[in-house]
Design an enzyme around this catalytic site. Sequence first.
Site, mmCIF file in Angstrom:
data_model
loop_
_atom_site.group_PDB
_atom_site.id
_atom_site.type_symbol
_atom_site.label_atom_id
_atom_site.label_comp_id
_atom_site.label_asym_id
_atom_site.label_seq_id
_atom_site.Cartn_x
_atom_site.Cartn_y
_atom_site.Cartn_z
ATOM 1 N N ILE A 139 8.532 32.788 74.776
ATOM 2 C CA ILE A 139 9.652 32.128 75.468
ATOM 3 C C ILE A 139 9.783 30.687 74.991
ATOM 4 O O ILE A 139 10.897 30.194 74.772
ATOM 5 C CB ILE A 139 9.457 32.187 76.992
ATOM 6 C CG1 ILE A 139 9.416 33.640 77.471
ATOM 7 C CG2 ILE A 139 10.594 31.435 77.703
ATOM 8 C CD1 ILE A 139 10.629 34.473 77.118
ATOM 9 N N CYS A 289 12.144 37.544 84.019
ATOM 10 C CA CYS A 289 13.260 38.123 83.270
ATOM 11 C C CYS A 289 13.894 39.263 84.048
ATOM 12 O O CYS A 289 15.130 39.407 84.087
ATOM 13 C CB CYS A 289 12.783 38.600 81.894
ATOM 14 S SG CYS A 289 11.407 39.778 81.951
ATOM 15 N N THR A 290 13.066 40.079 84.707
ATOM 16 C CA THR A 290 13.594 41.213 85.463
ATOM 17 C C THR A 290 14.350 40.758 86.702
ATOM 18 O O THR A 290 15.402 41.314 87.041
ATOM 19 C CB THR A 290 12.449 42.174 85.839
ATOM 20 O OG1 THR A 290 11.799 42.616 84.644
ATOM 21 C CG2 THR A 290 12.974 43.369 86.613
ATOM 22 N N THR A 319 4.352 43.346 76.259
ATOM 23 C CA THR A 319 4.247 41.897 76.135
ATOM 24 C C THR A 319 2.851 41.503 75.678
ATOM 25 O O THR A 319 1.942 42.343 75.597
ATOM 26 C CB THR A 319 4.565 41.190 77.470
ATOM 27 O OG1 THR A 319 3.602 41.591 78.451
ATOM 28 C CG2 THR A 319 5.967 41.538 77.957
ATOM 29 N N ASN A 320 2.686 40.206 75.412
ATOM 30 C CA ASN A 320 1.427 39.714 74.856
ATOM 31 C C ASN A 320 0.246 39.817 75.816
ATOM 32 O O ASN A 320 -0.904 39.654 75.395
ATOM 33 C CB ASN A 320 1.590 38.252 74.422
ATOM 34 C CG ASN A 320 1.997 38.139 72.961
ATOM 35 O OD1 ASN A 320 1.690 39.004 72.162
ATOM 36 N ND2 ASN A 320 2.704 37.078 72.627
ATOM 37 N N THR A 347 5.622 45.220 89.279
ATOM 38 C CA THR A 347 6.603 44.160 89.033
ATOM 39 C C THR A 347 6.812 43.375 90.313
ATOM 40 O O THR A 347 6.880 43.963 91.398
ATOM 41 C CB THR A 347 7.943 44.726 88.533
ATOM 42 O OG1 THR A 347 8.868 43.656 88.406
ATOM 43 C CG2 THR A 347 8.535 45.748 89.499
ATOM 44 N N GLY A 348 6.882 42.074 90.164
ATOM 45 C CA GLY A 348 7.149 41.223 91.328
ATOM 46 C C GLY A 348 8.621 40.960 91.532
ATOM 47 O O GLY A 348 9.008 40.208 92.426
ATOM 48 N N ARG A 370 5.712 49.888 81.268
ATOM 49 C CA ARG A 370 5.753 49.228 79.962
ATOM 50 C C ARG A 370 5.805 50.316 78.881
ATOM 51 O O ARG A 370 5.043 51.292 78.947
ATOM 52 C CB ARG A 370 4.516 48.349 79.757
ATOM 53 C CG ARG A 370 4.390 47.182 80.742
ATOM 54 C CD ARG A 370 5.391 46.091 80.430
ATOM 55 N NE ARG A 370 5.294 44.979 81.369
ATOM 56 C CZ ARG A 370 4.543 43.891 81.175
ATOM 57 N NH1 ARG A 370 3.825 43.785 80.055
ATOM 58 N NH2 ARG A 370 4.520 42.931 82.057
ATOM 59 N N ASN A 453 14.692 40.773 77.476
ATOM 60 C CA ASN A 453 13.749 40.088 78.357
ATOM 61 C C ASN A 453 13.174 38.818 77.732
ATOM 62 O O ASN A 453 12.526 38.027 78.420
ATOM 63 C CB ASN A 453 12.600 41.021 78.755
ATOM 64 C CG ASN A 453 11.998 41.765 77.584
ATOM 65 O OD1 ASN A 453 12.514 42.795 77.162
ATOM 66 N ND2 ASN A 453 10.907 41.238 77.045
#
Length: 481
Positions: A139, A289-290, A319-320, A347-348, A370, A453
Site C-alpha cells: 500500500i 479495503c473490504t 496477501t503478504n 474478516t473484520g 483467501r 484491494n
Amino acid sequence: MTVNDDSFISWKNREEIAESMIPIIGKLHREQDVTVLVHSRSLVNKSVVSILKTHRFARQIDGEELSVTETLPFLETLTTLDLGPCQIDIGVLAADYKTDSRGLSVAEFTAEAVAGAIGENKIERRDGRDVVLYGFGRIGRLVARLLIEKAGSGNGLRLRAIVVRGGGDQDLVKRASLLRRDSIHGQFQGTITVDEANSTIVANGNTIKVIYANDPSEVDYTAHGIDNAILIDNTGKWRDREGLSKHLRPGIDKVVLTAPGKGDVPNIVHGVNHDTIKPDEQILSCASCTTNAIVPPLKAMDDEYGVLRGHVETVHSFTNDQNLLDNYHKADRRGRSAPLNMVITETGAASAVAKALPDLKAPITGSSIRVPVPDVSIAILSLRLGRETTREEVLEYLRDVSLHSPLKRQIDFTTAPDAVSMDFVGSRHASIVDAGATKVDGDNAILYLWYDNEFGYSCQVIRVVQHVSGVEYPTFPVPAV
C-alpha cells in the site's frame, strides 16, 4: 473509399484532437490547480489513447460515445477564464450543453456553469501539505505513486519522506526499484533516480527523503524541513489511539492509518462518512479495503430500499501476511501455502460497518476466503431488503448511483458478460458492481462487488488525506439537486 477507410480516418482525426488537448490539460493543472475530468475520470497525465477511451466511457451514460470534437471547445474556453483551484468535468459540460435550450454559446454556457470557480468566487491556491509515509510495503508504494502523480503544481500533497527500517547494503536502491517496477501494477509512470549520499529518491522531480528508524520516537521530522505533515502509517503495527499517538512527533500534525482502527479511532470510508471528521481530529483510520468495498453500495441500498440484515462473503486475493509455502503462522490457517490453497479466514469488515455507517441498524455478518490470485478481490453482499423489488430496478438504480450520485467515485458498474478479476487491476473505485452476476428475488438481493484491494483502496486513502489536508477542491458543474 471503404467504410473501414472512413473509420480509420475518423480515428486519426480524433487522435490529433486528443493530442492537442494534452498540453492544455497539463497547463491548467500545473499553473491553476485545475483538474480536467470526463465523467469523473481524470484526464491529467493521460495518453492520447487513454483520453479517447475515457471519452468512450460516456456510452454507459448517454448511450453513445462522447467525441473529443464535442469536448475540445469547452476545454479551450477554460483557458480564457480566471479559474481558481477546482475540478471541471468537460464530459458533463458537453452533455448538459446538449440539453440546454437557451441558445447560449459554448463560452457563455461554460462561464455560467463554472461561475463558482472564477473571479471573486474562486478559491485561492493553498500552500502544499507535507506527507510522510511510515512503511513502504504494497500500500505504501501505491500511495507514493498516487502522491507523485497528483503533485501537479506543487500546491497540493507533497510526499516529503518515507520512514523504514534499515535493510542493509543497497537498501535505497532496492526500495527505489520496487517503486519503479511492480509485478501487478506495472512500471512507474515517470523517472526515478537515487541519491544514496543524501538518502533520497527523486521521482518525477519530487525529492523524497528516506529516513531509517526502528520506532517513531527516533524521528524529529523538523530536522528534515518537514512541518505540519500528515503521516500515513502503512505498517498496521499500531492500530489504537495510544499506539498511533507515537507518530505525533515534531513536524507531524495528523496520522492516517491504512488498516482498521481499534477503540475510539474513527474508521473513515471516503464518500460515506468523511464529512464527519472533526477539524481537530489528529488520528484516524481508512478502515480496510473490504470495508471500503462494501460500505458505499451498502449505504446506497439502504438509502433506497432499507436493509434489514446482511452477510458479506469476501473472496480475497492472498496477501503478504500469508506464507508462500507451509510454515508456522500465529493464525490457524494462514500458515498454509497461499499460492496453492483456498484459505478460510476471518474478516473484520462486517463489524467495521457499524463505525462507518452508525445509522444502519441492520446486523451484518461476514467471513472471508483467501484465494491464489495476487490482486483484486470480490465481495458477495447478500441483503434482506425493507421492500420487494426487481433485478432490473436494482441494476438501474446502482447504475445511476455509479454515474450521478455523490458515491460515483466509490462505486463503478460493469455490464461486461466476460469480466474476470484481472480486468479490474488499477481500478480507482472502491468497488465495481457486476451487473451480470446480480441476483434479486423479492426482498432478497445478492450483489457481486469487484475491488482492487491494493490500488482502489490506495485511492480511497488519498481521498481521505486530501480531505483532511484541505486540498480536496470543488467539482464543476455542480449537480442539480
